[in-house]
Design a protein around this motif. Structure first.
Motif, PDB file in Angstrom:
ATOM      1  N   HIS A 107       0.819  -1.208   0.000  1.00 18.87           N
ATOM      2  CA  HIS A 107       0.000   0.000   0.000  1.00 18.87           C
ATOM      3  C   HIS A 107       0.855   1.262   0.000  1.00 18.87           C
ATOM      4  O   HIS A 107       0.494   2.259  -0.634  1.00 18.87           O
ATOM      5  N   LEU A 108       1.989   1.208   0.683  1.00 16.19           N
ATOM      6  CA  LEU A 108       2.845   2.390   0.774  1.00 16.19           C
ATOM      7  C   LEU A 108       3.515   2.707  -0.561  1.00 16.19           C
ATOM      8  O   LEU A 108       3.825   3.865  -0.836  1.00 16.19           O
ATOM      9  N   GLN A 109       3.729   1.682  -1.383  1.00 16.09           N
ATOM     10  CA  GLN A 109       4.421   1.947  -2.641  1.00 16.09           C
ATOM     11  C   GLN A 109       3.547   2.738  -3.621  1.00 16.09           C
ATOM     12  O   GLN A 109       4.043   3.254  -4.631  1.00 16.09           O
ATOM     13  N   GLU A 110       2.263   2.855  -3.312  1.00 19.77           N
ATOM     14  CA  GLU A 110       1.372   3.645  -4.172  1.00 19.77           C
ATOM     15  C   GLU A 110       1.463   5.142  -3.887  1.00 19.77           C
ATOM     16  O   GLU A 110       0.838   5.941  -4.575  1.00 19.77           O
ATOM     17  N   LEU A 111       2.218   5.496  -2.845  1.00 21.60           N
ATOM     18  CA  LEU A 111       2.389   6.913  -2.528  1.00 21.60           C
ATOM     19  C   LEU A 111       3.508   7.506  -3.382  1.00 21.60           C
ATOM     20  O   LEU A 111       4.567   6.895  -3.544  1.00 21.60           O
ATOM     21  N   SER A 112       3.283   8.687  -3.884  1.00 19.98           N
ATOM     22  CA  SER A 112       4.326   9.353  -4.667  1.00 19.98           C
ATOM     23  C   SER A 112       5.311  10.038  -3.739  1.00 19.98           C
ATOM     24  O   SER A 112       4.968  10.370  -2.598  1.00 19.98           O
ATOM     25  N   PRO A 113       6.552  10.266  -4.196  1.00 23.69           N
ATOM     26  CA  PRO A 113       7.514  11.003  -3.367  1.00 23.69           C
ATOM     27  C   PRO A 113       6.989  12.376  -2.959  1.00 23.69           C
ATOM     28  O   PRO A 113       7.269  12.848  -1.859  1.00 23.69           O
ATOM     29  N   GLU A 114       6.219  13.001  -3.835  1.00 24.47           N
ATOM     30  CA  GLU A 114       5.691  14.322  -3.513  1.00 24.47           C
ATOM     31  C   GLU A 114       4.676  14.246  -2.382  1.00 24.47           C
ATOM     32  O   GLU A 114       4.640  15.118  -1.494  1.00 24.47           O
TER      33      GLU A 114
END
Length: 818
Positions: A599-606
């Motif tokens: 789930h966390l990998q769906e977050l963008s760096p921004e």
């Protein structure tokens, strides 16, 4: 962002330890503007192998070191080894099965240095495996040239300041170790002995009963004392009493004066007590006050001297038994009983100590008690009640600090005595370190003579280890480094050496610098054996096995978990169940992190880098963030007070209950069913919470938290290691009493649903067709906003809210199972 299915600590822990070593993760940074946090680490004595008790106390200090490093402070965390002195000598003698006195000095010292090197390498290997975040570039030993130089310069300065003196005087003596010892090295123990009342004869031929537990000292009897107000003996003061002694003394009859002194206890024994030189500290005081003759019945080897006549050469127990037999044969024993009484024994070997008249070196402390007491009051003691132990010790000091030892492996006293005029000559600063037994002075005596007698004694190991903050700050040779690291920030140590290491270091700090050597003392308790006695190298009672074996079997993180479960200063038995709890926490951390990874990998760096409140936050998210803010604040406050146990308990409660049991259950639908900004909000909240948890637990469980960080967070967070990352801080907007209250209402509802399912024999995950809830009107909007999470956690297809005024806020009024 991914993690393997299972966490294998046996491969991960050694790999990560090597990673930190190669990257110099824990190296002190001398350059920079951040505050310096210096730790005066206890140098363990090299007198055997490490045991589980060392893991207990050293892990606690390591937690504090790691916490301050993550706060951004420049932490100097050195390690020393206390490898000079009697403990190491006894260890070597036991290992090679030979006494030092049976060997030439160079041979014995060579054996010592060989075994010291081997032991210290084993110690360092284990400390690295346990993950103490030591900067090993600052490793030192108390027999090293630098430590000897520091200790000898301390001696010279104190002598020049008239704080050190040599004097033939009554001294505490260990017959087994054949050396003088300090008051702080004496432990009290209870022993069974014979309390015998002897028949002395008065000048008028009547009997004067004298009770004693030490008949072997009769040949050194110098007087009999009575209380000046004791009417029974008022007429005897100034007369003499005698006892036939040809069979156990060099004189045919012991005839001594009867004197008065208020120190006599009239109700103890017969109220008349003999004074021998010396049976105890009272005898010493009477000897000085009344100018009694000096009679030595016991020699340095613990055997009777020529004063004992035909019993010369017997050990003290042998002489005691034989004298009682002789007295009984002569009908001079009026009464006998077996009693339990306190006896002072040498802490190193358990041998009852004697008081012998010998020439020793002392540091003056008795005239500075108030100064030392005031210094103790300016230090923060953790726990606070340990200050009372320090004060009790200082208040009850009876002797100046005896620092000379008649041993071999120690720091030599840097002085010679002129054979022509008797003047003492000290080594120069440039000569240090020096051994006067093998090196002559550089210049003649002021009288012109070049004939010198070297000082042959060495200093007690405490005389050097008390310089530990001076050693790590390089007091003698580097003023800039000394100014940076002295006073130190923290002294971690066990409670049983408050009277020695803490007190002696305060003495040295005040005498040399006028400053207290550290701001805080963190006092640890002891790990106890199954029999609830202190686990120690000498007792061999660490039934859990060697610490390295335990780490390889259970993991370093699990062992560290046990070590930080009890509040500072408290003793605790070794608890295998706490290690099991540590293993469970490691497993839960890993499984929760694996769940979060996808789930966390769906977050963008921004999204991750943004400091703004994300859109789509629901009451569930706001509640978790508020609880996380509270947890960070609480744990940080407790760690600043060095209460590692209270801090960890709060973090664990958040992780197990708030994050895993409740939040993850509430937001599963959002995480799995793409719901736009609400799903991203849940992912963002989970990222913040999990990252904060591993940071908060990093000081306790450095291995598994680092492995999770490297797998899930390192690329996005930037710090090369979790242990160089910043300590978590909660933005102000996370903190919300309203969010916590809303969250509590959600949890109350969830608890009711779970109770209903249990009562109906349904699984927690069983679906419900319909739930009707009676709610306070002010909760309606919040509950409707959180509807998706409520349905996810309760597994209810339909939720209905009925407004109702009531205290509880939410109650379950009707439910239908599918």
């Amino acid at each position: 962002m991914s993690l393997p299915d299972r966490y294998n600590f046996r491969s991960a822990e050694p790999r990560l330890a090597q990673f930190w070593h190669d990257a110099q993760t824990y190296a002190f940074q001398p350059d920079g503007s951040a505050p310096v946090y210096t730790i005066d680490t206890p140098p363990p004595t090299v007198s055997g192998e490490l045991h589980i008790g060392h893991c207990y106390s050293y892990t606690q200090a390591d937690v504090i070191a790691r916490f301050h490093r993550m706060l951004g402070e420049r932490v100097l965390y050195p390690m020393g080894f206390d490898d000079n002195g009697l403990p190491t000598e006894r260890f070597v003698e036991k290992t090679i099965k030979r006494k030092a006195l049976e060997m030439e000095l160079p041979e014995f010292l060579e054996q010592c240095h060989t075994l010291i090197h081997q032991a210290e390498e084993r110690f360092e290997t284990f400390w690295r495996r346990l993950s103490l975040s030591i900067d090993w570039c600052y490793r030192y030993s108390t027999i090293s040239p630098q430590a000897q130089r520091t200790s000898q310069w301390s001696f010279i300065q104190l002598y020049q300041a008239k704080r050190v003196y040599a004097l033939p005087a009554p001294t505490l003596w260990c017959p087994e170790c054949q050396t003088a010892i300090a008051q702080a090295e004496v432990d009290d123990t209870t022993l069974s002995t014979r309390f015998s009342t002897l028949a002395f004869t008065l000048e008028n031929g009547t009997t004067l009963p004298i009770a004693t537990t030490r008949p072997e000292l009769l040949s050194a009897c110098a007087a009999i004392f009575v209380h000046p107000s004791d009417a029974r003996y008022a007429g005897l003061i100034g007369t003499h009493a005698s006892l036939a002694s040809a069979s156990f003394a060099s004189r045919e009859c012991i005839e001594v004066p009867i004197l008065a002194d208020e120190a006599v206890d009239p109700i103890k024994g017969s109220g008349a007590v003999m004074c021998c030189t010396f049976g105890d500290s009272t005898d010493v005081r009477w000897w000085r006050t009344h100018q009694l003759p000096l009679l030595a019945a016991i020699g340095r080897d613990g055997r009777m001297t020529e004063l004992a006549g035909p019993l010369a050469g017997l050990s003290v127990p042998q002489a005691r038994k034989r004298i009682l037999e002789i007295l009984a044969e002569q009908g001079l024993i009026l009464q006998q009983e077996t009693i339990e009484h306190n006896v002072g024994v040498h802490e190193r070997c358990g041998t009852p100590v004697e008081y012998l008249h010998t020439r020793q070196w002392f540091i003056r402390v008795l005239d500075q008690k108030e100064r030392f007491l005031e210094a103790g009051r300016q230090i923060r003691w953790t726990p606070a009640f340990m200050q009372a132990r320090y004060e009790h010790w200082v208040e009850n000091l009876q002797w100046d600090w005896c620092i000379s030892r008649q041993r071999f492996l120690g720091v030599p006293i840097p002085a010679w005595t002129c054979r022509a005029c008797g003047q003492l000559l000290l080594a120069s600063r440039e000569q240090l370190p020096i051994d006067p037994r093998t090196t002559a002075p550089e210049q003649p005596c002021s009288c012109g003579s070049m004939e010198f007698e070297p000082e042959r004694d060495v200093m007690d190991t405490w005389a050097t280890s008390s310089c530990s903050p001076l050693i790590i700050a390089n007091w003698v040779d580097d003023p800039e480094r000394f100014a940076r690291h002295f006073p130190a920030s923290l002294r971690p140590q066990a409670h049983d050496i408050i009277r020695t290491w803490a007190f002696y270091t305060i003495v040295k700090g005040l005498y040399h610098t006028g400053e207290i050597p550290w701001r805080e003392v963190l006092v640890s308790g002891h790990a106890l054996s199954a029999e609830r006695s202190k686990i120690s190298k000498s007792k061999g009672n660490s039934h859990a096995g060697g610490p390295l074996e335990l780490v390889e079997r259970e993991s370093a993180d699990a062992l560290r978990y046990w070590a930080t479960s009890i509040k500072p200063g408290l003793d605790t038995p070794f608890h295998p169940e706490l290690i099991a709890n540590g293993r469970r926490l490691v497993t839960k951390l890993w499984n929760a992190s694996r769940f979060a990874a996808r789930h966390l990998q769906e977050l963008s760096p921004e999204e991750i880098a943004s400091t703004q409140e994300p859109a789509g936050l629901l009451p569930t998210d706001r509640w978790l963030l508020a609880r996380l803010a509270h947890t960070i604040e609480h744990a940080t406050r407790e760690l600043r007070e060095s209460d590692y146990a209270a801090a960890r308990a709060e973090v664990e409660r958040f992780f197990w209950s708030d994050l895993c049991d409740n939040y993850l259950e509430l937001v599963k639908a959002r995480l799995y069913n793409g719901m736009g900004e609400h799903t991203q909000a849940a992912r963002w909240t989970l990222y913040q919470a999990l990252l904060a948890v591993i940071k908060l637990l990093a000081p306790y469980m450095p291995f598994v938290t680092e492995e999770i960080y490297q797998g899930l967070f390192q690329e996005r967070e930037g710090a090369s290691s979790l242990h160089l990352a910043s300590w978590p801080q909660a933005p102000a907007w996370w903190q919300s009493a309203r969010a916590e209250a809303d969250g509590q209402a959600l949890l109350d509802l969830l608890k009711q649903v779970r109770r209903y399912k249990a009562e109906q024999g349904l699984s927690v995950g069983a679906e419900l067709e319909r739930l009707e809830l009676s709610i306070r009107p002010d909760l309606k909007d919040m509950l409707e906003t959180a509807l998706v999470d409520l349905k996810s956690a309760t597994r209810a297809r339909e939720l209905l809210f009925t407004p109702q005024e009531m205290e509880a806020g939410v109650s379950l009024t009707r439910q239908e199972a599918s």
